[in-house]
Design an enzyme around this catalytic site. Structure first.
Site, PDB file in Angstrom:
ATOM      1  N   SER A  47       0.856  -1.200   0.000  1.00 53.21           N
ATOM      2  CA  SER A  47       0.000   0.000   0.000  1.00 53.21           C
ATOM      3  C   SER A  47       0.886   1.243   0.000  1.00 53.21           C
ATOM      4  O   SER A  47       0.425   2.346  -0.318  1.00 53.21           O
ATOM      5  CB  SER A  47      -0.928  -0.013   1.223  1.00 53.21           C
ATOM      6  OG  SER A  47      -0.183  -0.259   2.406  1.00 53.21           O
ATOM      7  N   LYS A 115       5.085 -11.147   3.381  1.00 52.17           N
ATOM      8  CA  LYS A 115       3.670 -11.435   3.107  1.00 52.17           C
ATOM      9  C   LYS A 115       3.504 -11.530   1.596  1.00 52.17           C
ATOM     10  O   LYS A 115       4.161 -10.787   0.866  1.00 52.17           O
ATOM     11  CB  LYS A 115       2.775 -10.325   3.663  1.00 52.17           C
ATOM     12  CG  LYS A 115       1.296 -10.513   3.314  1.00 52.17           C
ATOM     13  CD  LYS A 115       0.406  -9.548   4.034  1.00 52.17           C
ATOM     14  CE  LYS A 115       0.257  -8.219   3.350  1.00 52.17           C
ATOM     15  NZ  LYS A 115      -0.288  -8.281   1.986  1.00 52.17           N
ATOM     16  N   GLU A 117       0.351 -12.382  -1.585  1.00 51.98           N
ATOM     17  CA  GLU A 117      -1.078 -12.532  -1.872  1.00 51.98           C
ATOM     18  C   GLU A 117      -1.351 -13.805  -2.659  1.00 51.98           C
ATOM     19  O   GLU A 117      -0.538 -14.197  -3.503  1.00 51.98           O
ATOM     20  CB  GLU A 117      -1.574 -11.327  -2.690  1.00 51.98           C
ATOM     21  CG  GLU A 117      -1.481 -10.013  -1.941  1.00 51.98           C
ATOM     22  CD  GLU A 117      -1.986  -8.819  -2.756  1.00 51.98           C
ATOM     23  OE1 GLU A 117      -2.539  -9.021  -3.857  1.00 51.98           O
ATOM     24  OE2 GLU A 117      -1.814  -7.690  -2.264  1.00 51.98           O
ATOM     25  N   GLU A 184      -8.845 -10.225   3.760  1.00 55.43           N
ATOM     26  CA  GLU A 184      -9.250  -8.867   3.399  1.00 55.43           C
ATOM     27  C   GLU A 184     -10.621  -8.844   2.740  1.00 55.43           C
ATOM     28  O   GLU A 184     -10.874  -9.558   1.763  1.00 55.43           O
ATOM     29  CB  GLU A 184      -8.198  -8.231   2.458  1.00 55.43           C
ATOM     30  CG  GLU A 184      -8.602  -6.822   2.039  1.00 55.43           C
ATOM     31  CD  GLU A 184      -7.461  -5.960   1.513  1.00 55.43           C
ATOM     32  OE1 GLU A 184      -6.291  -6.387   1.545  1.00 55.43           O
ATOM     33  OE2 GLU A 184      -7.762  -4.829   1.073  1.00 55.43           O
TER      34      GLU A 184
END
Ligand code: KIV
Length: 278
Positions: A47, A115, A117, A184
């Site tokens: 982000s 991390k 995704e 999420e």
């Protein structure tokens, strides 16, 4: 002396029913503040691209940018548990790439874990990273790096089929060796079912209170990112208007010559006029 949390301790927090607090950090001074407030995990999220670097999505973020900011977070909070987010393109092409880039997060940027995704399709990569000694946090549900394929930033797991798939993906990630999973933007009931069915911690963002922990983008929590605020965000402060007010006052005072005043200036006892006349 304070010691850094370990992956084992994070696993133990789940078994003790202790909630895990996670916030994003991108620079040293914010990392220090967040760590001093007792945040358990600092996530250097991709982000970064949107809130700090001005990109329209997380897709353009590079390894160099992530490592640069992750190192700053490590310097600002030497005792924090820091997770580096693997940017788009750094782990999808091959497990080999993923492991090499995982090493870079740990060796060059001082991260404790990475991390990434994805669900079933990344499980072999997760296993390869964990076998190589790189702890991995998973991330399923709304995955911003592939948001376009999902039709935008939308709630996931709304129907029976996609809910089932998310449950399977969470289990597969746990089996692959992930030590925690970000959930999420999924329904709260689904997040609760997933959390109860895993031995590793779930960290929710837009996934209700039934997760084992919560994560927010710190700029959202502090009301500093005005472009867009997702419905699931709670703003604990509205810093953007306060920053604008303070800066406008500074601009006015400089223009009026009322800043700096005497106490913000230095003066010594020298007759400058006579020097000019010499
Ligand atoms: O990039 C990020 O900040 C994230 C969190 C929102 C989970 O992935």
């Amino acid at each position: 002396m304070e010691t850094r949390k370990t992956v084992k301790e994070i696993r133990t927090m789940k078994s003790r029913g202790e909630k895990l607090t996670v916030l994003t950090a991108y620079d040293a001074s914010m990392a220090k503040l967040l760590h001093e407030c007792g945040v358990d995990v600092l996530l250097v999220g991709d982000s970064l691209g949107m809130v700090m670097l001005g990109y329209d999505s997380t897709v353009p973020v590079t390894m160099a940018e992530m490592l640069h900011h992750c190192s700053a977070v490590r310097r600002g909070a030497p005792e924090a548990f820091v997770v580096g987010d693997m940017p788009f393109g750094s782990y999808q092409a091959s497990a080999y790439d993923a492991v090499q880039n995982g090493f870079r997060f740990l060796k060059e940027a001082g991260a404790d874990a990475v991390k990434l995704e994805g669900g079933v399709e990344v499980c072999a990569t997760v296993s390869a990273l964990v076998r190589a000694g790189v702890p991995v946090m998973g991330h399923i549900g709304l995955t911003p790096q592939t948001a376009s394929q999902m039709g935008g930033y939308k709630l996931q797991g709304k129907d029976d089929g996609s809910a089932r798939r998310l449950i399977q993906e969470a289990r597969a990630l746990e089996e692959a060796g992930a030590f925690a999973i970000v959930l999420e933007c999924i329904p709260a009931q689904l997040a609760e079912v997933i959390s109860e069915s895993l031995t590793i911690a779930t960290i929710g963002i837009g996934a209700g209170a039934g997760c084992d922990g919560q994560v927010l983008v710190s700029h959202d929590l502090l009301g500093m990112y005005e472009k867009f605020t997702p419905r699931f965000v709670k703003q604990y402060a509205q810093l953007a208007p306060q920053i604008k007010k303070a800066v406008a006052e500074y601009v006015r005072e400089v223009r009026q010559s009322s800043f700096p005043n005497e106490s913000q200036s230095f003066s010594v006892d020298i007759d400058y006029l006579s020097i000019l006349e010499e």
